[in-house]
Scaffold this active site. Structure first.
Site, PDB file in Angstrom:
ATOM      1  N   GLU A 169       0.812  -1.227   0.000  1.00 35.15           N
ATOM      2  CA  GLU A 169       0.000   0.000   0.000  1.00 35.15           C
ATOM      3  C   GLU A 169       0.841   1.272   0.000  1.00 35.15           C
ATOM      4  O   GLU A 169       0.984   1.952   1.021  1.00 35.15           O
ATOM      5  CB  GLU A 169      -0.952   0.002   1.205  1.00 35.15           C
ATOM      6  CG  GLU A 169      -1.889  -1.191   1.220  1.00 35.15           C
ATOM      7  CD  GLU A 169      -2.983  -1.071   2.265  1.00 35.15           C
ATOM      8  OE1 GLU A 169      -2.914  -0.182   3.123  1.00 35.15           O
ATOM      9  OE2 GLU A 169      -3.914  -1.894   2.217  1.00 35.15           O
ATOM     10  N   GLU A 356      -5.378  -8.717   0.701  1.00 31.10           N
ATOM     11  CA  GLU A 356      -6.030  -8.442   1.987  1.00 31.10           C
ATOM     12  C   GLU A 356      -7.508  -8.183   1.760  1.00 31.10           C
ATOM     13  O   GLU A 356      -7.889  -7.550   0.772  1.00 31.10           O
ATOM     14  CB  GLU A 356      -5.460  -7.177   2.674  1.00 31.10           C
ATOM     15  CG  GLU A 356      -4.104  -7.332   3.281  1.00 31.10           C
ATOM     16  CD  GLU A 356      -3.623  -6.053   3.969  1.00 31.10           C
ATOM     17  OE1 GLU A 356      -4.456  -5.283   4.485  1.00 31.10           O
ATOM     18  OE2 GLU A 356      -2.403  -5.838   3.990  1.00 31.10           O
TER      19      GLU A 356
HETATM   20  C1  GBH Z   1      -4.478  -2.386   5.518  1.00 26.64           C
HETATM   21  O1  GBH Z   1      -4.602  -1.051   5.437  1.00 26.64           O
HETATM   22  C2  GBH Z   1      -3.092  -2.638   6.009  1.00 26.64           C
HETATM   23  O2  GBH Z   1      -2.278  -3.173   4.999  1.00 26.64           O
HETATM   24  C3  GBH Z   1      -3.035  -3.463   7.237  1.00 26.64           C
HETATM   25  O3  GBH Z   1      -1.775  -3.380   7.797  1.00 26.64           O
HETATM   26  C4  GBH Z   1      -4.144  -3.003   8.171  1.00 26.64           C
HETATM   27  O4  GBH Z   1      -4.047  -3.588   9.418  1.00 26.64           O
HETATM   28  C5  GBH Z   1      -5.436  -3.370   7.522  1.00 26.64           C
HETATM   29  O5  GBH Z   1      -5.539  -2.878   6.234  1.00 26.64           O
HETATM   30  C6  GBH Z   1      -6.658  -2.924   8.307  1.00 26.64           C
HETATM   31  O6  GBH Z   1      -6.689  -1.539   8.456  1.00 26.64           O
HETATM   32  O7  GBH Z   1      -8.744   8.458   4.641  1.00 26.64           O
HETATM   33  O8  GBH Z   1      -9.648   8.341   6.874  1.00 26.64           O
HETATM   34  O9  GBH Z   1     -10.791   7.218   5.066  1.00 26.64           O
HETATM   35  C7  GBH Z   1      -5.818  -0.512   5.059  1.00 26.64           C
HETATM   36  C8  GBH Z   1      -5.467   0.942   5.026  1.00 26.64           C
HETATM   37  C9  GBH Z   1      -7.161   2.231   5.961  1.00 26.64           C
HETATM   38  C10 GBH Z   1      -5.836   2.938   4.108  1.00 26.64           C
HETATM   39  C11 GBH Z   1      -8.065   3.359   5.716  1.00 26.64           C
HETATM   40  C12 GBH Z   1      -6.738   4.052   3.889  1.00 26.64           C
HETATM   41  C13 GBH Z   1      -8.274   5.499   4.777  1.00 26.64           C
HETATM   42  C14 GBH Z   1      -8.567   6.275   5.998  1.00 26.64           C
HETATM   43  N1  GBH Z   1      -6.506   1.832   4.736  1.00 26.64           N
HETATM   44  N2  GBH Z   1      -7.362   4.438   5.106  1.00 26.64           N
HETATM   45  S1  GBH Z   1      -9.512   7.684   5.604  1.00 26.64           S
END
Ligand code: GBH
Length: 450
Positions: A169, A356
Site C-alpha cells: 500500500e 487483503e
Molecule cells: C491495511 O490497510 C493494512 O495493509 C493493514 O496493515 C491493516 O491492518 C489493515 O488494512 C486494516 O486496516 O482516509 O480516513 O478514510 C488498510 C489501510 C485504511 C488505508 C483506511 C486508507 C483510509 C482512511 N486503509 N485508510 S480515511
C-alpha cells in the site's frame, strides 16, 4: 426447490491469511533490531490511540511455533507475512544483523514444517528510524538502502520463499505518512515532497522485482500489494460501468500507470504541474519491470454513476450507511467484484491476488470461547460471493488472503480494533479462534463459499 449452484472457485485457487511484522511480532528491540518509524511515531503523544505501541503486539517473535501449529489446525496452507527491515538492518543500511536473519530462518523453517507456504512482503511500513533521520522516503538514498535490503532478503530466504510481494500500500506510507494523515512519520509536507516519496517508493518496488529476478529461486514470483480506490458503478449498465472504469484510472493512475505502462500519465503530470516528482533516466524502466501478479488489498470503495456527458459522478454516502467499527470501512462487498475487474479491464493485469480483505470490529479484550463474530463472517462471505462473480466474468483472480490471521496492532488504532479470525487476549497472549475461523476453514477446504 432446486439447490442454488455452489460458489466453487477455480481449481488451485490459493486461500490464505495475512499479517505484517510490526502488527504481530513485538520484540521491538530484541536481538539487535533497530527502531522503525512506527516505534517512534507510537511513542509520540496523541499519534496512536492510548499511546499504544507495537510492543508486545502478539509476541509472535517468541510464539511463532505455536502460532503455526494453530494455523495448521485451522487448515491454513498459505500465509502472507512481512519481514521487518530494521531487524535485518538496524541502521537501515550497512552490515546486516545476523541475528535478525537467523530469526526469520527459524520462523520460515517452522512454517514450512507445518505445511504452510510463505508469501513474503518485503516492506509493510516499518522504515528504519535511522533512515528517517536521513530524510526517509523524501530522499533518493533510501532507495539504494532498500535495494541492498531486498538483495539480502531474497538471498537469505530463497531456500523457503517462492512468492514475494514488494511493498504494501504505497499511498499509506507516502501520502498518509507525509500529507498530514494518520500514518508514520506523521508529517505534513508539500505536494512536491509527497510526489517524490511516491516516486522513491515506486523505485523500491522496482528494486524488489530486480532482486527476485537476480537472486530468487527458480519459479520465484513477485508483485506489488496495492490498495486501489475502487469506484463501484451505481447500476450495472454500460454507462455507469464506463464511468466507474474512468474513475478507477483517475484514482489509481499515480501508482498503476508507472508500473504497468512505464510512464507517468500525462494527466497526472499536468495535474501535478510544478510539483511533479524529479525523475532520473532509467527510473521508469526500473519501476515498470515486468511482475508476475498484482496484489489488491480490498476493503471498501465508493459508488459512482455517469453524470453529464458520462462524467463520473461520485455519490455521497448517506449517514447510517453500514460500516464496520473501523469508521473508514464502509461495507461494500462489490469492491471485490469491481476491484479485480477494473484492474484487469483497464491495465490488463493478467494475474491477480486479493492480498487483503476483512473487517475490523471492537470486540472484547477477553474471551473464553469462540466469539460469534457473525458481522465479520457475513461481510467476508459477501465479499467472496462478489469475488466469485468477478471470476465468473473473466477476472483473473488466483487467490485470496484474509486480513487477518489474528487480532493485532492496528496502527494508529492501537489494540482497539480487531481484524483477526483468531482472538488475542493481549494481556495473557491467549489465542482463541473465533466462529469465522471455523467457517473459513470449511471455505478453504471445500474451495467454495459455504
Ligand atoms: C491495511 O490497510 C493494512 O495493509 C493493514 O496493515 C491493516 O491492518 C489493515 O488494512 C486494516 O486496516 O482516509 O480516513 O478514510 C488498510 C489501510 C485504511 C488505508 C483506511 C486508507 C483510509 C482512511 N486503509 N485508510 S480515511
Amino acid at each position: 426447490m432446486p439447490a442454488s449452484p455452489p460458489l466453487t472457485f477455480p481449481r488451485g485457487f490459493v486461500w490464505g491469511v495475512a499479517t505484517a511484522a510490526t502488527q504481530i511480532e513485538g520484540a521491538a528491540r530484541r536481538d539487535g533490531k533497530g527502531p522503525s518509524i512506527w516505534d517512534t511515531f507510537a511513542g509520540r503523544p496523541g499519534c496512536v490511540r492510548h499511546g499504544e505501541t507495537p510492543e508486545p503486539a502478539c509476541d509472535h517473535y517468541r510464539r511463532f511455533r505455536s502460532d503455526f501449529a494453530l494455523m495448521q489446525r485451522l487448515g491454513i496452507r498459505h500465509y502472507r507475512l512481512s519481514v521487518a527491515w530494521p531487524r535485518l538492518f538496524p541502521e537501515g543500511r550497512g552490515r546486516p544483523n545476523q541475528k535478525g536473519i537467523d530469526f526469520y530462518c527459524r520462523l520460515l523453517d517452522a512454517m514450512t514444517a507445518h505445511g504452510i507456504t510463505p508469501w513474503v512482503t518485503m516492506f509493510h511500513w516499518d522504515l528504519p528510524e535511522a533512515l528517517e533521520a536521513e530524510g526517509g522516503w523524501r530522499v533518493r538514498a533510501t532507495t539504494d538502502a532498500f535495494g541492498a535490503y531486498a538483495d539480502t532478503l531474497v538471498r537469505a530466504f530463497s531456500p523457503w520463499v517462492r512468492h514475494w510481494i514488494t511493498l504494501n500500500e504505497i499511498v499509506c506510507f507516502t501520502r498518509y505518512g507525509h500529507g498530514g494523515g494518520d500514518k508514520a512519520p506523521g508529517t505534513r509536507e508539500t505536494e512536491q515532497v509527497i510526489n517524490q516519496t511516491y516516486h522513491h517508493a515506486l523505485l523500491c518496488h522496482g528494486h524488489g522485482v530486480r532482486a527476485v529476478r537476480e537472486h530468487g529461486r527458480r519459479g520465484a514470483r513477485v508483485g506489488l500489494a496495492d490498495n486501489p480506490v475502487v469506484p463501484i458503478p451505481f447500476t450495472e449498465t454500460a454507462e455507469d460501468i464506463a464511468a466507474a472504469r474512468a474513475a478507477f484510472v483517475a484514482e489509481n493512475i499515480r501508482v498503476l500507470d508507472p508500473i504497468f505502462r512505464g510512464r507517468y500519465a500525462p494527466a497526472y503530470l499536468r495535474a501535478a504541474g510544478r510539483d511533479r516528482p524529479l525523475v532520473a533516466r532509467g527510473d521508469l524502466a526500473q519501476i515498470a519491470l515486468p511482475t508476475d501478479f498484482l496484489g489488491l488489498n480490498l476493503y471498501t470503495g465508493y459508488f459512482v454513476r455517469a453524470g453529464r456527458k458520462g462524467k463520473p459522478e461520485r455519490l455521497p454516502l448517506p449517514p447510517g450507511f453500514p460500516r464496520a467499527d473501523s469508521p473508514w470501512l464502509h461495507l461494500m462487498p462489490q469492491a471485490l467484484h469491481w476491484g479485480p475487474r477494473h484492474a484487469h479491464e483497464t491495465y490488463g493485469a493478467t494475474s491477480l491476488y486479493v492480498t487483503e480483505n476483512g473487517a475490523g470490529y471492537d470486540e472484547p479484550d477477553t474471551c473464553t470461547e469462540a466469539l460469534p463474530d457473525l458481522h465479520r463472517r457475513e461481510y467476508v462471505r459477501q465479499c467472496l460471493a462478489e469475488l466469485h462473480r468477478a471470476i465468473a466474468v473473466g477476472a483473473p483472480v488466483r487467490g485470496y488472503f484474509l486480513w487477518s490471521f489474528m487480532d493485532n496492532y492496528e496502527w494508529q488504532d492501537g489494540y482497539g480494533r480487531r481484524f483477526g479470525i483468531v482472538h488475542v487476549n493481549f494481556k495473557t497472549q491467549r489465542r482463541t479462534p473465533k466462529l469465522s475461523a471455523a467457517w473459513y476453514r470449511a471455505v478453504m477446504q471445500s474451495n467454495r463459499v459455504v
